[in-house]
Design an enzyme around this catalytic site. Sequence first.
Site, PDB file in Angstrom:
ATOM      1  N   GLY A 142       0.833  -1.210   0.000  1.00  0.00           N
ATOM      2  CA  GLY A 142       0.000   0.000   0.000  1.00  0.00           C
ATOM      3  C   GLY A 142       0.865   1.257   0.000  1.00  0.00           C
ATOM      4  O   GLY A 142       0.603   2.214  -0.738  1.00  0.00           O
ATOM      5  N   HIS A 143       1.931   1.268   0.834  1.00  0.00           N
ATOM      6  CA  HIS A 143       2.826   2.438   0.857  1.00  0.00           C
ATOM      7  C   HIS A 143       3.556   2.580  -0.484  1.00  0.00           C
ATOM      8  O   HIS A 143       3.756   3.688  -0.981  1.00  0.00           O
ATOM      9  CB  HIS A 143       3.897   2.282   1.951  1.00  0.00           C
ATOM     10  CG  HIS A 143       3.365   2.253   3.344  1.00  0.00           C
ATOM     11  ND1 HIS A 143       3.435   1.136   4.142  1.00  0.00           N
ATOM     12  CD2 HIS A 143       2.770   3.209   4.100  1.00  0.00           C
ATOM     13  CE1 HIS A 143       2.910   1.399   5.321  1.00  0.00           C
ATOM     14  NE2 HIS A 143       2.493   2.641   5.331  1.00  0.00           N
ATOM     15  N   GLY A 175      -3.559   7.561   1.668  1.00  0.00           N
ATOM     16  CA  GLY A 175      -4.405   6.442   1.271  1.00  0.00           C
ATOM     17  C   GLY A 175      -5.830   6.609   1.782  1.00  0.00           C
ATOM     18  O   GLY A 175      -6.046   7.066   2.904  1.00  0.00           O
ATOM     19  N   GLN A 176      -6.781   6.166   0.953  1.00  0.00           N
ATOM     20  CA  GLN A 176      -8.186   6.269   1.361  1.00  0.00           C
ATOM     21  C   GLN A 176      -8.541   5.310   2.492  1.00  0.00           C
ATOM     22  O   GLN A 176      -9.590   5.429   3.115  1.00  0.00           O
ATOM     23  CB  GLN A 176      -9.088   6.010   0.167  1.00  0.00           C
ATOM     24  CG  GLN A 176     -10.469   6.583   0.451  1.00  0.00           C
ATOM     25  CD  GLN A 176     -11.591   5.873  -0.190  1.00  0.00           C
ATOM     26  OE1 GLN A 176     -11.643   5.870  -1.405  1.00  0.00           O
ATOM     27  NE2 GLN A 176     -12.483   5.280   0.600  1.00  0.00           N
ATOM     28  N   LYS A 177      -7.644   4.357   2.767  1.00  0.00           N
ATOM     29  CA  LYS A 177      -7.931   3.417   3.848  1.00  0.00           C
ATOM     30  C   LYS A 177      -8.179   4.187   5.156  1.00  0.00           C
ATOM     31  O   LYS A 177      -9.045   3.830   5.941  1.00  0.00           O
ATOM     32  CB  LYS A 177      -6.783   2.446   4.026  1.00  0.00           C
ATOM     33  CG  LYS A 177      -7.162   1.390   5.008  1.00  0.00           C
ATOM     34  CD  LYS A 177      -6.033   0.552   5.429  1.00  0.00           C
ATOM     35  CE  LYS A 177      -6.243   0.189   6.868  1.00  0.00           C
ATOM     36  NZ  LYS A 177      -5.278   0.832   7.735  1.00  0.00           N
ATOM     37  N   ASP A 178      -7.424   5.260   5.360  1.00  0.00           N
ATOM     38  CA  ASP A 178      -7.650   6.110   6.533  1.00  0.00           C
ATOM     39  C   ASP A 178      -8.512   7.291   6.087  1.00  0.00           C
ATOM     40  O   ASP A 178      -8.053   8.434   6.013  1.00  0.00           O
ATOM     41  CB  ASP A 178      -6.310   6.576   7.098  1.00  0.00           C
ATOM     42  CG  ASP A 178      -5.495   5.413   7.605  1.00  0.00           C
ATOM     43  OD1 ASP A 178      -5.924   4.745   8.554  1.00  0.00           O
ATOM     44  OD2 ASP A 178      -4.420   5.136   7.029  1.00  0.00           O
ATOM     45  N   VAL A 196      -5.516  -0.061  -1.013  1.00  0.00           N
ATOM     46  CA  VAL A 196      -4.842  -1.202  -1.642  1.00  0.00           C
ATOM     47  C   VAL A 196      -5.127  -2.424  -0.770  1.00  0.00           C
ATOM     48  O   VAL A 196      -5.031  -2.364   0.459  1.00  0.00           O
ATOM     49  CB  VAL A 196      -3.321  -0.949  -1.746  1.00  0.00           C
ATOM     50  CG1 VAL A 196      -2.619  -2.138  -2.393  1.00  0.00           C
ATOM     51  CG2 VAL A 196      -3.065   0.321  -2.545  1.00  0.00           C
ATOM     52  N   MET A 256      -4.686  -3.469   3.139  1.00  0.00           N
ATOM     53  CA  MET A 256      -3.301  -3.563   3.615  1.00  0.00           C
ATOM     54  C   MET A 256      -3.064  -2.596   4.769  1.00  0.00           C
ATOM     55  O   MET A 256      -3.533  -1.454   4.740  1.00  0.00           O
ATOM     56  CB  MET A 256      -2.347  -3.244   2.477  1.00  0.00           C
ATOM     57  CG  MET A 256      -2.330  -4.353   1.479  1.00  0.00           C
ATOM     58  SD  MET A 256      -0.854  -4.339   0.513  1.00  0.00           S
ATOM     59  CE  MET A 256      -1.230  -5.710  -0.565  1.00  0.00           C
ATOM     60  N   SER A 313       0.033  -1.992   8.175  1.00  0.00           N
ATOM     61  CA  SER A 313       1.206  -2.503   8.907  1.00  0.00           C
ATOM     62  C   SER A 313       0.745  -3.343  10.094  1.00  0.00           C
ATOM     63  O   SER A 313       1.448  -4.245  10.535  1.00  0.00           O
ATOM     64  CB  SER A 313       2.065  -1.336   9.404  1.00  0.00           C
ATOM     65  OG  SER A 313       2.410  -0.521   8.308  1.00  0.00           O
TER      66      SER A 313
HETATM   67  O1  PAF Z   1      -1.196   7.358   8.011  1.00  0.00           O
HETATM   68  C1  PAF Z   1      -0.134   7.316   8.669  1.00  0.00           C
HETATM   69  O2  PAF Z   1       0.703   6.427   8.509  1.00  0.00           O
HETATM   70  C2  PAF Z   1       0.128   8.391   9.709  1.00  0.00           C
HETATM   71  O3  PAF Z   1      -1.035   8.780  10.345  1.00  0.00           O
HETATM   72  C3  PAF Z   1       0.874   9.622   9.131  1.00  0.00           C
HETATM   73  C4  PAF Z   1       0.032  10.345   8.091  1.00  0.00           C
HETATM   74  C5  PAF Z   1       2.188   9.186   8.522  1.00  0.00           C
HETATM   75  C6  PAF Z   1       1.176  10.621  10.251  1.00  0.00           C
HETATM   76  O4  PAF Z   1       1.964  10.050  11.239  1.00  0.00           O
END
Ligand code: PAF
Length: 285
Positions: free
Chosen positions: A36-37, A147-150, A176, A184, A186
């Site tokens: 995803g990243h 990402g739209q996941k958050d 993703v 996905m 972590s």
């Molecule tokens: O989505 C994330 O991984 C975190 O909230 C972010 C945007 C890197 C801020 O720490």
Amino acid sequence: MEIIHSSKEIQNRMIAARAEGKRIGFVPTMGALHTGHIALAEKVRPDCDILVLSIFVNPLQFGPSEDLDKYPRTLESDAEKAQAAGVDIIFAPSPREMYPQGFETTVSCGSITTRLEGAARPGHFDGVTTVVLKLFNIVQPHVSVFGQKDAQQVLVIRRMVEDLSIPVELDILPTVRESDGLAMSSRNAYLTSEERLQGPIIQRGLLDAQEAWNRGERNAEQLRKIVLNCYAQSSLMTTEYVSVADYSCVELSGEISSEVLLSVVCRTAVSQTRLIDNSIMKLLD
Ligand code: PAF
């Protein structure tokens, strides 16, 4: 690819790059990079001259009983993945570099941060917006991708960018997923093998609601019930919430006449992993 730990150093480099007319793309992450990243980095790569990816497990956005200590920290393998994705610079500050002695300023984006994830995790979004604004000031990106996941995080960061007139374009990448549909994250690494097998049910609930929506179901309670019925089939997950809300994250009830953010949070029984997912249901023209 370079790894820079000092905020002053990368800020000076980015100021110089801007003066040379270079376009800076930025992917903020907390590391433990997954596909995803990498997709975020690949999305913004063609749109910039210099691609910066930050890796910082931000203590400000974790509550006292959350997983800050056990959050995976894997800089070496992250660097290999970032390089393969075309990242030019990793910015990997220490907590002391980001929050030196005497640090006191925080950014808070108002009512949207008190709902859904903000209600479940008090202070979480203030931690996110504080670090994201600080990272924007350090990296000085022209474009930053999330990402739209958050989904609520995206809405909160949009609010901040708009309210504070921050000169950055936001680019949003659809969630993703693993091949079986689990979003996905972590945190998926925490799942036991039995919990992982039940992971796809989270998306299944969202798809069931989407199918009902496509058939014309517009009642908020019914949509919620469809998702809850699906999750009731899982023996290894409890539902923390199923929310049918508008784009300000205000919960909807009765018949819906706007677009909907359907967001869900489940907690697994053994590893106590908190899994989030969402979908957006649009009105057809
Ligand atoms: O989505 C994330 O991984 C975190 O909230 C972010 C945007 C890197 C801020 O720490």
